[in-house]
Write a protein that holds these residues in place. Structure first.
Motif, short mmCIF file in Angstrom:
data_model
loop_
_atom_site.label_atom_id
_atom_site.label_comp_id
_atom_site.label_asym_id
_atom_site.label_seq_id
_atom_site.Cartn_x
_atom_site.Cartn_y
_atom_site.Cartn_z
N TYR A 184 -1.94 -12.97 -8.04
CA TYR A 184 -2.51 -13.63 -6.39
C TYR A 184 -1.27 -12.35 -5.51
N VAL A 185 -2.11 -11.75 -4.26
CA VAL A 185 -1.62 -11.12 -3.30
C VAL A 185 -1.90 -12.14 -1.73
N ARG A 186 -0.91 -12.74 -1.25
CA ARG A 186 -0.38 -13.40 0.27
C ARG A 186 -0.80 -12.69 1.39
N ALA A 187 0.12 -11.31 1.74
CA ALA A 187 0.12 -10.39 2.65
C ALA A 187 0.58 -9.21 2.38
N VAL A 188 0.34 -8.74 3.34
CA VAL A 188 1.33 -6.85 3.33
C VAL A 188 1.22 -6.69 4.43
N PRO A 189 2.53 -5.53 4.67
CA PRO A 189 2.96 -4.62 5.88
C PRO A 189 1.65 -4.66 6.69
N GLY A 190 1.74 -4.65 7.90
CA GLY A 190 0.67 -3.88 8.94
C GLY A 190 -0.46 -5.16 8.85
N GLY A 191 0.10 -6.35 7.95
CA GLY A 191 -1.17 -7.49 8.36
C GLY A 191 -1.02 -8.99 9.18
N VAL A 192 -1.21 -9.95 8.35
CA VAL A 192 -0.36 -10.78 9.65
C VAL A 192 0.56 -11.45 8.88
N GLY A 193 0.87 -11.17 7.38
CA GLY A 193 1.67 -12.27 7.22
C GLY A 193 3.39 -12.50 8.38
N GLU A 194 3.33 -12.24 8.86
CA GLU A 194 4.56 -12.21 9.58
C GLU A 194 4.59 -13.36 11.10
N ALA A 195 2.74 -13.51 10.78
CA ALA A 195 2.16 -14.32 11.71
C ALA A 195 2.24 -15.87 10.93
N LYS A 196 2.92 -16.87 12.20
CA LYS A 196 2.78 -18.30 11.22
C LYS A 196 1.25 -18.46 11.44
N THR A 197 0.43 -18.27 10.36
CA THR A 197 -1.00 -18.06 10.85
C THR A 197 -1.59 -19.63 9.77
N VAL A 219 5.73 -21.22 -5.55
CA VAL A 219 5.51 -20.27 -5.61
C VAL A 219 6.79 -19.39 -4.47
N LEU A 220 7.09 -17.42 -5.89
CA LEU A 220 7.84 -16.89 -5.44
C LEU A 220 7.09 -15.56 -5.17
N TRP A 221 6.58 -14.58 -3.96
CA TRP A 221 5.55 -14.15 -3.68
C TRP A 221 6.77 -12.52 -3.90
N LEU A 222 5.49 -11.85 -4.75
CA LEU A 222 6.01 -10.50 -5.03
C LEU A 222 4.90 -9.26 -3.73
N ASP A 223 5.80 -8.46 -3.12
CA ASP A 223 4.89 -7.11 -1.88
C ASP A 223 3.22 -6.96 -3.07
N GLY A 224 2.20 -6.85 -1.59
CA GLY A 224 1.26 -6.70 -2.06
C GLY A 224 0.95 -5.20 -2.41
N VAL A 225 2.13 -4.67 -2.44
CA VAL A 225 1.25 -3.54 -3.09
C VAL A 225 1.41 -3.28 -4.59
N GLU A 226 3.03 -3.60 -5.19
CA GLU A 226 3.27 -2.74 -6.43
C GLU A 226 3.77 -4.16 -7.42
N ARG A 227 4.42 -5.42 -6.59
CA ARG A 227 3.79 -6.69 -7.13
C ARG A 227 5.56 -6.58 -7.61
N LYS A 228 6.78 -6.16 -7.38
CA LYS A 228 7.94 -5.92 -7.27
C LYS A 228 8.81 -6.27 -7.16
N TYR A 229 8.38 -5.69 -5.91
CA TYR A 229 10.03 -6.23 -4.62
C TYR A 229 9.68 -8.37 -3.99
N ILE A 230 10.54 -8.43 -4.27
CA ILE A 230 10.78 -9.85 -3.64
C ILE A 230 10.36 -10.31 -1.87
N GLU A 231 9.28 -11.76 -2.02
CA GLU A 231 9.24 -11.59 -0.58
C GLU A 231 9.46 -12.60 0.20
N GLU A 232 8.74 -13.70 0.00
CA GLU A 232 9.61 -15.31 0.61
C GLU A 232 8.76 -16.43 -0.58
N VAL A 233 9.21 -17.60 -0.73
CA VAL A 233 8.51 -18.75 -1.56
C VAL A 233 7.30 -18.95 0.12
N GLY A 234 5.88 -19.78 -0.93
CA GLY A 234 5.35 -20.22 0.45
C GLY A 234 5.82 -20.66 1.44
#
Length: 357
Positions: A184-197, A219-234
């Motif tokens: 699964y993908v939660r967010a990508v740069p340019g989306g609303v991932g950095e907003a608390k929405t 869940v620990l999320w990986l980036d939404g493009v390559e699915r390899k880089y760590i982003e954040e936990v939920g």
């Protein structure tokens, strides 16, 4: 500028019970704050009223287009009876960044702080005194205009509700187990991932349910493009101690600007640790674990404060960290940060704000 808010006190105060064994965020205080917005009039009619349901038209935009944001901070009771807030100005600054991203009118910082102050004065007796407890503060904005047109709302409500809480995780400060999500993908740069929405959190619920069914806390999320880089936990930003460095994913537009994250970064640098904010792949973490260079990992957030990570599950393999025990740095950060928040330790950063009134 002085802000005057109408105060209507409840005629039926609730009993204040022990928080031992209670689930985070399930109890609420006697009162809440409400502020309305109308286009052309701005924010108006601030009031403190008994905690109660709110009535909304079924066509309110929040239901259909998800135009809503929220924040989270805490109030703490000190041993000598003072009430302390932790970095509230950082919360309103971040809240306004979320407002801008979601096309919601921003709030005046001083109005926000005064609304919070007056509500906490009314609810001061609700700040719990038990060890490990606090009063969780949830400010939020919802779009209330009743129309199905896809456009920013012309009407909003800003509210603050309060919840006396214990530990966010049932494990407390003991290590939690984390499932690394690769599908699964939660967010990508340019989306609303950095907003608390709200949508960011709804996007993670299915993955969270599946992780919980497997016995994992988060869940620990990986980036939404390559699915390899760590982003954040939920519910947390995440840090890794690799060798003699502390590494955390760099803010890239899809990661929340965590206030506890920023506090930890400042504390670590103050203590002389070498800290790196950079792109970090899950493969690098796995390699560091295999070589013995991965010493510990932990999450940071308002709700959990510091949450040690005892296990990571990735690519059908479980990686136990630090023998499944709380790491030395995780424990030090937790002790220092909670001690500072409760007024038990010196605050060299000027982060705590005492409630007056």
């Amino acid at each position: 500028m002085a802000y005057e808010f109408k105060i209507e006190r409840t005629a039926s105060p609730k009993a204040k019970e022990s928080l031992q064994g209670s689930v985070f965020g399930t109890r609420f205080t006697d009162h809440m704050f409400i502020l309305d917005y109308d286009k052309g009039q701005g924010w108006h009619d601030g009031r403190i009223v008994p905690y109660q349901p709110i009535m909304l038209d079924p066509a309110a935009k929040v239901f259909h287009y998800g135009q809503t944001i929220f924040e989270g901070l805490k109030a703490y009771l000190t041993a000598d009876g003072r009430v302390l807030l932790f970095r509230p100005r950082s919360n309103i600054k971040r809240m306004n960044l979320s407002n801008i991203r979601m096309s919601i009118p921003t709030l005046d910082e001083e109005l926000f702080l005064e609304a919070l102050r007056q509500l906490l004065v009314v609810e001061r007796d609700w700040v719990p005194s038990e060890e490990g407890t606090s009063l969780y503060v949830r400010p939020f904005v919802i779009a209330t205009q009743a129309t199905l047109g896809v456009s920013p709302s012309h009407q909003y409500k800003f509210m603050i509700i309060l919840s006396p809480v214990g530990a966010y995780y049932s494990e407390g400060v003991n290590p939690v187990s984390i499932y690394v999500e690769s599908g699964y993908v939660r967010a990508v740069p340019g989306g609303v991932g950095e907003a608390k929405t709200a949508g960011n959190y709804a996007a993670g619920l299915q993955a969270q349910e599946e992780a919980t069914a497997k016995g994992y806390s988060q869940v620990l999320w990986l980036d939404g493009v390559e699915r390899k880089y760590i982003e954040e936990v939920g519910s947390m930003n995440v840090f890794f101690v690799i060798g003699d460095k502390v590494v955390t994913p760099v803010l890239n537009g899809s990661i929340l600007h965590g206030i506890t994250r920023d506090s930890v970064l400042q504390m670590l640098k103050h203590w002389g640790y070498e800290v790196e904010e950079r792109q970090l792949s899950m493969q690098e973490v796995a390699d560091a674990h295999r070589s013995g260079e991965l010493k510990e990992a932990f999450g940071t957030g308002t709700a959990a404060v510091i949450s040690p990570i005892g296990e990571l599950y990735w690519q059908e393999k479980a990686m136990t960290l630090n023998g499944g025990r709380t790491g030395e740095l995780s424990q030090r950060l937790y002790d220092e940060l909670t001690g500072l928040q409760r007024g038990e330790k010196e605050d060299p950063f000027g982060w705590t704000v005492e409630l007056k009134g």
